[in-house]
Structures are given as C-alpha cells and as structure tokens.
Enzyme design. Sequence first.
Site, PDB file in Angstrom:
ATOM      1  N   CYS A 274       0.709  -1.105  -0.277  1.00 32.90           N
ATOM      2  CA  CYS A 274      -0.040   0.240  -0.055  1.00 32.90           C
ATOM      3  C   CYS A 274       0.794   1.287   0.125  1.00 32.90           C
ATOM      4  O   CYS A 274       1.473   1.256   0.725  1.00 32.90           O
ATOM      5  CB  CYS A 274      -0.939   0.414   1.688  1.00 32.90           C
ATOM      6  SG  CYS A 274      -2.328   1.452   1.634  1.00 32.90           S
TER       7      CYS A 274
ATOM      8  N   CYS B 288       0.383   3.560   3.902  1.00 32.43           N
ATOM      9  CA  CYS B 288       0.398   2.329   4.964  1.00 32.43           C
ATOM     10  C   CYS B 288       1.664   0.861   4.492  1.00 32.43           C
ATOM     11  O   CYS B 288       2.074   0.430   5.872  1.00 32.43           O
ATOM     12  CB  CYS B 288      -0.239   1.788   5.572  1.00 32.43           C
ATOM     13  SG  CYS B 288      -1.043   0.574   4.916  1.00 32.43           S
TER      14      CYS B 288
ATOM     15  N   CYS C  44      -7.776  -1.181   0.601  1.00 33.34           N
ATOM     16  CA  CYS C  44      -6.404  -1.545   2.012  1.00 33.34           C
ATOM     17  C   CYS C  44      -6.958  -1.751   3.191  1.00 33.34           C
ATOM     18  O   CYS C  44      -7.901  -0.535   3.507  1.00 33.34           O
ATOM     19  CB  CYS C  44      -4.755  -0.809   2.245  1.00 33.34           C
ATOM     20  SG  CYS C  44      -4.234  -0.396   3.878  1.00 33.34           S
TER      21      CYS C  44
ATOM     22  N   CYS D 270      -5.446   1.117   6.035  1.00 33.69           N
ATOM     23  CA  CYS D 270      -5.528   2.532   5.993  1.00 33.69           C
ATOM     24  C   CYS D 270      -7.059   2.959   5.234  1.00 33.69           C
ATOM     25  O   CYS D 270      -6.832   4.320   5.019  1.00 33.69           O
ATOM     26  CB  CYS D 270      -4.075   3.092   5.798  1.00 33.69           C
ATOM     27  SG  CYS D 270      -3.657   3.197   4.119  1.00 33.69           S
TER      28      CYS D 270
ATOM     29  N   CYS E  49      -8.413  -4.956 -10.409  1.00 32.30           N
ATOM     30  CA  CYS E  49      -8.271  -4.417 -11.264  1.00 32.30           C
ATOM     31  C   CYS E  49      -7.235  -2.969 -10.174  1.00 32.30           C
ATOM     32  O   CYS E  49      -8.469  -2.193  -9.814  1.00 32.30           O
ATOM     33  CB  CYS E  49      -9.220  -3.785 -12.180  1.00 32.30           C
ATOM     34  SG  CYS E  49      -8.414  -2.497 -12.926  1.00 32.30           S
TER      35      CYS E  49
HETATM   36 ZN    ZN Z   1      -2.726   1.232   3.358  1.00 37.81          ZN
END
Ligand code: ZN
Length: 142
Positions: free
Chosen positions: A54, A57, A103, A106, A126
């Site tokens: 990510c 984070c 995610c 976060c 995607c």
């Molecule tokens: Zn994240």
Amino acid sequence: MNDSSPKSDKIVKSDAEWKKQLTPEQYHVARKHGTERAFSGAYWNTKHSGLYTCICCGTPLFESGTKFDSGTGWPSFWAPVAEGAVALKEDRAFFMRRTEVLCARCDAHLGHVFPDGPDPTGQRYCMNSASLAFEPKKDDKK
Ligand SMILES: [Zn+2]
C-alpha cells in the site's frame, strides 16, 4: 472471539497528513477514490517478482505471482496476498454496481474487483499503480 474485524492496528490520518505524504496523483487516487488513466501507471506492465504494498501505509497487498496481463492497462491480480489484506465495499457510483477494493489497514482506495479473472479464483483485482508501491524480491540474484 467473534470480532469480525481482523485488524486492530488501523491507520487513520487526516487529509492534510495524507496530502503531505503522497504525490498529488497518489493522493487523488488513494484518498479521493480516483482512477489513473489506463496504461499510464507505473506497474501495469511490470513483470518482475516482488511484493506490491500500500502506497499509504506499506501493508503488503499483492504478490507478483498472482499478477496477470489483463489487457486493461491497469495492474491486475487474481488474489490478494492474504485474506484480510484488502477490504471490499459495494460501490454504486456512476450508476454502476461495482465492488471497490480498499486497503484493510488504512482504507486507501486501490481499485475494483471483477468476477471475470483467470483461474484459480476467477477474480480480477483491477488496481491503480498510484495506490501501490513495488518491492522487488531481494533474493532474486543469480
Ligand atoms: Zn494502506
């Protein structure tokens, strides 16, 4: 234990904090549910082995082993790196019913998942390159 949320270490930051940490493109996609232009992102054609994390984070989200060429111009995967790494949410924007992928840690917007992917899952995650960071595999030396 019947707590349905797998992660308690949620990361919550203010808009201003995210804006400071991310590039304008990353901020627009990851925090404002934007979509980068097809074939414009950094990773749609990446074939190196490694881990996609990510951008916000650093949580591991996808592995190169599940990446496939979807022809869409966005990095596409048939499964996340672990169950619970991503969160799914119904998205009814633009009068379409799609499933948004976030995610789990976060709430960064990553992209959408569609049920037209390859085996073994039949799923197509995607993703936007702007929401991902790529860590090449370290022991890849010959
Ligand atoms: Zn994240």
